[in-house]
Design a protein around this motif. Structure first.
Motif, PDB file in Angstrom:
ATOM      1  N   THR A   8      -3.785  -0.145   8.051  1.00 44.14           N
ATOM      2  CA  THR A   8      -4.291  -0.847   6.880  1.00 44.14           C
ATOM      3  C   THR A   8      -3.159  -1.499   6.086  1.00 44.14           C
ATOM      4  O   THR A   8      -2.187  -0.832   5.720  1.00 44.14           O
ATOM      5  CB  THR A   8      -5.069   0.141   5.963  1.00 44.14           C
ATOM      6  N   GLU A   9      -3.358  -2.811   5.897  1.00 36.22           N
ATOM      7  CA  GLU A   9      -2.447  -3.657   5.093  1.00 36.22           C
ATOM      8  C   GLU A   9      -1.058  -3.845   5.708  1.00 36.22           C
ATOM      9  O   GLU A   9      -0.198  -4.483   5.098  1.00 36.22           O
ATOM     10  CB  GLU A   9      -2.329  -3.128   3.662  1.00 36.22           C
ATOM     11  N   ARG A  10      -0.822  -3.296   6.876  1.00 32.03           N
ATOM     12  CA  ARG A  10       0.503  -3.519   7.467  1.00 32.03           C
ATOM     13  C   ARG A  10       0.572  -4.934   8.042  1.00 32.03           C
ATOM     14  O   ARG A  10      -0.365  -5.392   8.702  1.00 32.03           O
ATOM     15  CB  ARG A  10       0.806  -2.477   8.544  1.00 32.03           C
ATOM     16  N   VAL A  11       1.672  -5.568   7.790  1.00 32.30           N
ATOM     17  CA  VAL A  11       1.836  -6.969   8.194  1.00 32.30           C
ATOM     18  C   VAL A  11       2.621  -7.011   9.508  1.00 32.30           C
ATOM     19  O   VAL A  11       3.725  -6.477   9.594  1.00 32.30           O
ATOM     20  CB  VAL A  11       2.570  -7.754   7.081  1.00 32.30           C
ATOM     21  N   ILE A  35      -2.631  -6.814   9.262  1.00 35.50           N
ATOM     22  CA  ILE A  35      -2.679  -8.264   9.044  1.00 35.50           C
ATOM     23  C   ILE A  35      -1.807  -8.916  10.120  1.00 35.50           C
ATOM     24  O   ILE A  35      -0.575  -8.876  10.028  1.00 35.50           O
ATOM     25  CB  ILE A  35      -2.147  -8.622   7.637  1.00 35.50           C
ATOM     26  N   VAL A  59     -10.576  -9.546   8.598  1.00 36.26           N
ATOM     27  CA  VAL A  59      -9.281  -9.244   7.979  1.00 36.26           C
ATOM     28  C   VAL A  59      -8.577 -10.566   7.727  1.00 36.26           C
ATOM     29  O   VAL A  59      -9.010 -11.616   8.202  1.00 36.26           O
ATOM     30  CB  VAL A  59      -8.363  -8.400   8.911  1.00 36.26           C
ATOM     31  N   GLU A  60      -7.486 -10.482   7.014  1.00 37.01           N
ATOM     32  CA  GLU A  60      -6.642 -11.655   6.896  1.00 37.01           C
ATOM     33  C   GLU A  60      -5.850 -11.798   8.194  1.00 37.01           C
ATOM     34  O   GLU A  60      -5.408 -10.789   8.758  1.00 37.01           O
ATOM     35  CB  GLU A  60      -5.663 -11.446   5.742  1.00 37.01           C
ATOM     36  N   TYR A  85       3.027 -11.662   1.069  1.00 38.74           N
ATOM     37  CA  TYR A  85       2.528 -10.276   1.190  1.00 38.74           C
ATOM     38  C   TYR A  85       3.462  -9.237   0.558  1.00 38.74           C
ATOM     39  O   TYR A  85       3.089  -8.076   0.440  1.00 38.74           O
ATOM     40  CB  TYR A  85       2.340  -9.910   2.673  1.00 38.74           C
ATOM     41  N   ARG A  87       5.724  -7.783   1.937  1.00 43.36           N
ATOM     42  CA  ARG A  87       6.055  -6.748   2.916  1.00 43.36           C
ATOM     43  C   ARG A  87       6.013  -7.315   4.337  1.00 43.36           C
ATOM     44  O   ARG A  87       5.372  -8.341   4.579  1.00 43.36           O
ATOM     45  CB  ARG A  87       5.094  -5.553   2.814  1.00 43.36           C
TER      46      ARG A  87
END
Ligand SMILES: NC(=O)c1ccc[n+]([C@@H]2O[C@H](COP(=O)([O-])OP(=O)(O)OC[C@H]3O[C@@H](n4cnc5c(N)ncnc54)[C@H](O)[C@@H]3O)[C@@H](O)[C@H]2O)c1
Length: 274
Positions: A8-11, A35, A59-60, A85, A87
Motif C-alpha cells: 500500500t502506497e509504495r511507489v 503505485i 490505483v494510481e 509522491y 517517496r
C-alpha cells in the motif's frame, strides 16, 4: 497474520514497464496497493499501458517516456516522482533488448558470433546493463539515502545456463547461417546477476535489498515447433504463462522477502536443474 505482500502506497518504478512482462510486474504491484510507475521508450506507449492498469486495479499508476540509457532523463523522472509522491520505494530493472530469435526466418537478423557487429553489442549492453546501472546509481542511491527500499533486477535463465542453440535451428540453412541467440543476451543477463550481488552488499547497511529474478521463456505466439523444442528442455514440459512471475515479483518487492538480499530467484519450470 498481516499481509506480508502488502505494498500500500509504495511507489515502484518499473523500467521497460510497457513491455510484455513489465506490465505484469506493474499489475502485481498494483494488485497489492502499490503505485506502479511504468517507464519505457515513448513508442512503447507507457502512458496508455499505465492508464489500463490504473483502471483495472483502481490505483494510481503513471506511465512516463524515459530512455534509461540517458542519465538526465532518469534524474528528471526521479525528481518528478519525489515531488509528486514524496517517496520512492521500489525499482524493478526489467528493460532489455529482448531478441525474439525464434520468430525470425531471416539469417540477417540474428548475428552469429563471428560477425557480431560492435554496434549491436554496444546497443544491447547500453540498454540491458548500462541502463540498469544508471537506474541503480540514480534511483537506488535515493533509496539508500532514504535508508529504505528494494531493487529487483530481471535476469533470465540464460544468466545461469548457456543457450541451447539447437532450439533455434532452421532446416535447410547451412551451419554458418543458423540463427543463434545473440551473445549479448547471455552477457547482459549474467552481468545483471553480478550487479545484483555487488549492490546487495554495497547497500546492505543502508536498508536497500537487491535481488534478481530469473524467468524462463514465456508463451508469446512463438511458432509451434519452437515451443515444442523448448518445452522438451523443461522438466515441467512447458513454457511459462505471462502471469506466472507475478507472485515472485510481489515476494521480492514486499516485506515477505525481508531477510533476502543478493539472491537470484530462479523460476524456469526446472530448466536450469537439468
Ligand atoms: N519474455 C521472456 O520469455 C523472458 C524470459 C526471461 C527473461 N526475460 C526478461 O524480462 C524482461 C522483460 O522482457 P519482455 O518479454 O517483457 O520484453 P519486451 O521487449 O516486451 O519488454 C522490454 C521493454 O524494454 C523497453 N526498453 C528497451 N530499451 C529501453 C530503453 N532504452 N529505455 C527504456 N525502456 C526500454 C522496450 O521498449 C520494451 O517495452 C527483459 O529483461 C527480458 O530479458 C524475458
Amino acid at each position: 497474520m498481516d499481509n506480508l505482500f502488502d505494498l500500500t502506497e509504495r511507489v515502484a518504478i518499473i523500467t521497460g514497464g510497457a513491455g510484455l512482462l513489465g506490465q505484469k510486474h506493474a499489475e502485481a504491484i498494483a494488485s497489492q496497493g502499490g503505485i506502479p510507475i511504468l517507464i519505457d521508450l515513448a513508442e512503447a506507449e507507457p502512458k496508455i499501458k499505465a492508464k489500463k492498469i490504473a483502471e483495472k486495479y483502481h490505483v494510481e499508476a503513471l506511465g512516463v517516456a524515459v530512455d534509461i540509457t540517458q542519465p538526465d532523463q532518469i534524474q528528471k523522472l526521479l525528481e518528478e516522482v519525489i515531488s509528486h509522491y514524496n517517496r520512492v520505494d521500489i525499482l524493478v530493472n526489467n528493460a532489455a533488448n529482448n531478441p525474439k530469435v525464434e520468430a525470425s526466418l531471416s539469417k540477417q537478423a540474428w548475428h552469429r558470433l563471428e560477425d557480431f557487429p560492435m554496434s549491436v553489442w554496444e546497443a544491447d549492453i547500453r540498454v540491458g546493463l548500462t541502463g540498469a546501472f544508471l537506474c541503480c546509481q540514480i534511483i537506488g542511491s535515493e533509496l539508500a539515502r532514504r535508508k529504505n527500499g528494494v531493487i529487483v533486477n530481471v535476469a533470465s535463465d540464460l544468466a545461469v545456463i548457456a543457450p541451447d542453440q539447437r532450439i533455434y535451428r532452421q532446416a535447410g540453412l547451412p551451419e554458418e547461417q543458423q540463427p543463434v541467440k545473440p551473445v549479448t543476451y547471455s552477457v547482459v543477463k549474467t552481468g545483471i546477476i553480478g550487479l545484483t550481488r555487488y549492490l546487495a552488499t554495497y547497500w546492505a547497511t543502508s536498508g536497500v535489498r537487491v535481488n534478481a529474478i530469473t524467468p524462463g521463456g514465456v508463451y508469446n505466439n512463438q511458432p509451434d515447433e519452437f515451443v515444442k523444442r523448448l518445452s522438451n528442455l523443461i522438466p515441467l514440459s512447458r513454457m511459462a504463462h505471462v502471469d506466472e512471475y507475478k507472485g515472485a515479483i510481489l515476494f521480492l518487492c514486499s516485506d515477505a522477502s525481508s531477510y533476502m538480499t543478493g539472491s537470484n530467484l530462479i523460476i524456469d519450470g526446472g530448466k536450469s536443474c537439468w
